[in-house]
Design a protein around this motif. Structure first.
Motif, PDB file in Angstrom:
ATOM      1  N   TYR A  58      92.697  85.304  70.638  1.00  0.00           N
ATOM      2  CA  TYR A  58      92.601  86.640  70.219  1.00  0.00           C
ATOM      3  C   TYR A  58      91.085  86.975  71.045  1.00  0.00           C
ATOM      4  O   TYR A  58      90.565  88.483  70.716  1.00  0.00           O
ATOM      5  CB  TYR A  58      92.660  87.496  68.857  1.00  0.00           C
ATOM      6  CG  TYR A  58      94.608  87.763  68.412  1.00  0.00           C
ATOM      7  CD1 TYR A  58      95.578  86.979  69.536  1.00  0.00           C
ATOM      8  CD2 TYR A  58      95.073  87.665  67.043  1.00  0.00           C
ATOM      9  CE1 TYR A  58      97.033  86.622  69.138  1.00  0.00           C
ATOM     10  CE2 TYR A  58      95.872  86.735  66.786  1.00  0.00           C
ATOM     11  CZ  TYR A  58      97.109  86.897  67.833  1.00  0.00           C
ATOM     12  OH  TYR A  58      98.038  86.969  67.402  1.00  0.00           O
ATOM     13  N   CYS A 119      90.321  90.245  58.169  1.00  0.00           N
ATOM     14  CA  CYS A 119      92.055  89.679  58.208  1.00  0.00           C
ATOM     15  C   CYS A 119      92.831  91.089  57.303  1.00  0.00           C
ATOM     16  O   CYS A 119      92.606  90.584  55.513  1.00  0.00           O
ATOM     17  CB  CYS A 119      92.474  88.379  58.640  1.00  0.00           C
ATOM     18  SG  CYS A 119      93.858  88.178  58.576  1.00  0.00           S
ATOM     19  N   ASN A 147      96.481  82.055  57.146  1.00  0.00           N
ATOM     20  CA  ASN A 147      95.439  83.147  57.606  1.00  0.00           C
ATOM     21  C   ASN A 147      95.807  83.412  56.313  1.00  0.00           C
ATOM     22  O   ASN A 147      95.952  84.696  55.887  1.00  0.00           O
ATOM     23  CB  ASN A 147      96.741  83.941  58.075  1.00  0.00           C
ATOM     24  CG  ASN A 147      96.763  83.817  59.734  1.00  0.00           C
ATOM     25  OD1 ASN A 147      97.060  82.727  59.871  1.00  0.00           O
ATOM     26  ND2 ASN A 147      96.538  84.691  60.151  1.00  0.00           N
ATOM     27  N   CYS A 208     100.269  91.838  58.602  1.00  0.00           N
ATOM     28  CA  CYS A 208      99.061  91.390  59.896  1.00  0.00           C
ATOM     29  C   CYS A 208      99.180  93.488  60.318  1.00  0.00           C
ATOM     30  O   CYS A 208     100.152  93.827  60.850  1.00  0.00           O
ATOM     31  CB  CYS A 208      99.314  90.875  60.609  1.00  0.00           C
ATOM     32  SG  CYS A 208      98.565  91.079  62.666  1.00  0.00           S
ATOM     33  N   CYS A 294      92.627  93.713  67.784  1.00  0.00           N
ATOM     34  CA  CYS A 294      93.161  93.454  66.215  1.00  0.00           C
ATOM     35  C   CYS A 294      91.160  93.832  65.880  1.00  0.00           C
ATOM     36  O   CYS A 294      90.223  93.082  66.731  1.00  0.00           O
ATOM     37  CB  CYS A 294      92.917  92.127  65.684  1.00  0.00           C
ATOM     38  SG  CYS A 294      92.384  91.467  64.425  1.00  0.00           S
TER      39      CYS A 294
HETATM   40  S1  SF4 Z   1      95.284  89.811  64.032  1.00  0.00           S
HETATM   41 FE1  SF4 Z   1      96.216  90.464  62.192  1.00  0.00          FE
HETATM   42  S2  SF4 Z   1      96.404  88.443  61.036  1.00  0.00           S
HETATM   43 FE2  SF4 Z   1      95.448  88.025  63.451  1.00  0.00          FE
HETATM   44  S3  SF4 Z   1      92.974  88.168  62.184  1.00  0.00           S
HETATM   45 FE3  SF4 Z   1      93.946  90.088  62.957  1.00  0.00          FE
HETATM   46  S4  SF4 Z   1      94.621  91.058  61.227  1.00  0.00           S
HETATM   47 FE4  SF4 Z   1      93.972  89.255  60.893  1.00  0.00          FE
END
Ligand code: SF4
Length: 359
Positions: A58, A119, A147, A208, A294
């Motif tokens: 990501y 997170c 996670n 999430c 994110c």
């Molecule tokens: S995408 Fe979702 S699971 Fe991954 S770090 Fe971001 S909030 Fe957390």
């Protein structure tokens, strides 16, 4: 002027040309000169500090393709880090990932470029919560998604990823001789796993914030707008999103799907940078939105990676006893043979809407 030069010195343009080949079309020519300089600076600092950079799927393309020594999902990165001989690990990802790297590589210095990279899923539960759950359900094994923070891993019997969650749940039920397993903290992952197994699931209401926002209506709109597109979804999405998709799997499974099948048009129902990064590696596939960003992952930038190596900031540590207990839970999972068939959440549509016990 050579493609990708944009006023850079000949030497810098040559050095960064392979990266430019991957990111052109993903970053703007206006941004590139500054990014190229930072990439060069970071690569020099890595040598000086004997460091490797772990870049999660990501991360933005200039980080993923420009400075990542290892790229992939959180567990894959931590495993690579443990094998590396480098003294320093820079986690281009979020805080729980840096903790997992420290748990698996206690002798290495683990740095994260921004301590605020958290997170929503990891912060939904604490070690104290897990101790209370264990009191409420004595004798049931605790399976925890990777996670999570180190204090949660320390209270865990075995960790899992979205790729092996079904296998781990079934292993734990058999090993403990029980018909129910505690699977925390992602409610949607738990529901999607429950639809693939006869083992009863007790779940936690963690979410999430990126994947919970997708809806079945998003999928219907994409189908109407792009009738030929193949739709892939992550199992942290609600179950009706998976039921409406063509394929669902972990980030690694989604990448394999695109690389192996090379669909003409594809929609990746996950974090935005995934599609951009796969695009840099796969030609001839048309990637279409929607995606969600994110905000925690996006705290990591080339600038703060450079500063992290320059000033050796910010170190992530895990208290040794906690690390030792967390390592047992992660190692137990690593030691299981890889699943014969990786979790394919798309194969279980008929069984969707399975009840789980929510704590
Ligand atoms: S995408 Fe979702 S699971 Fe991954 S770090 Fe971001 S909030 Fe957390």
């Amino acid at each position: 002027m050579a493609d990708g030069a944009f006023g850079l010195s000949e030497e810098l343009a040559r050095e960064t040309a392979p990266v430019w080949e991957k990111v052109k079309g993903l970053v703007t020519p206006l941004e590139w000169p500054e990014q190229a300089k930072l990439i060069s600076e970071i690569n020099a600092l890595k040598k000086e500090r004997d460091a490797v950079i772990l870049a999660h799927n990501y991360m933005t393309p200039e980080i993923f393709h420009g400075v990542g020594d290892y790229v992939g999902d959180s567990l894959g990165l931590a495993k690579e880090a443990a094998k590396s001989k480098a003294k320093v690990i820079v986690q281009a990802g979020v805080h729980f990932m840096a903790e997992t790297s420290k748990i698996l590589s206690p002798e290495k210095t683990v740095l994260i470029p921004d301590l605020r990279a958290g997170c929503s899923l990891a912060s939904s539960i604490t070690g104290a919560d897990v101790r209370l759950i264990k009191q409420r359900y004595p004798g049931l094994p605790v399976v925890t998604y990777v996670n999570t923070t180190a204090d949660v891993k320390a209270e865990t019997d075995i960790c899992c990823t979205s790729a092996n969650a079904v296998q781990v749940v079934e292993w734990a039920a058999k090993e403990w001789g029980v018909d129910k397993v505690i699977l925390i903290p992602d409610e949607f992952l738990a529901r999607n796993v429950a639809a693939q197994t006869n083992v009863g699931i007790i779940a936690w209401k963690g979410r999430c914030e990126v994947h919970e926002r997708f809806t079945a209506e998003d999928i219907a709109e994409m189908r109407a707008a792009y009738p030929g597109a193949e739709i892939l979804a992550h199992p942290e999405c609600p179950e009706e999103v998976l039921a409406a998709s063509d394929f669902a799997g972990s980030t690694a499974a989604m990448i394999d799907y695109v690389v192996d099948r090379k669909p003409k048009q594809v929609v990746m129902i996950t974090e935005c940078s995934m599609a951009s990064n796969v695009k840099g590696d796969v030609a001839g596939v048309d990637f279409i939105g929607p995606c969600n960003l994110c905000p925690h992952m996006k705290r990591i930038t080339l600038e703060n990676i450079r500063d992290c190596l320059k000033y050796m900031q910010f170190e992530v540590t895990v208290e040794p006893d906690m690390a030792e207990r967390g390592r047992l839970a992660v190692q137990r999972m690593i030691d299981l043979p890889p699943p014969a068939i990786p979790a394919r959440y798309d194969l279980i549509k008929a069984k969707h809407h399975v009840d789980v016990e929510l704590i």
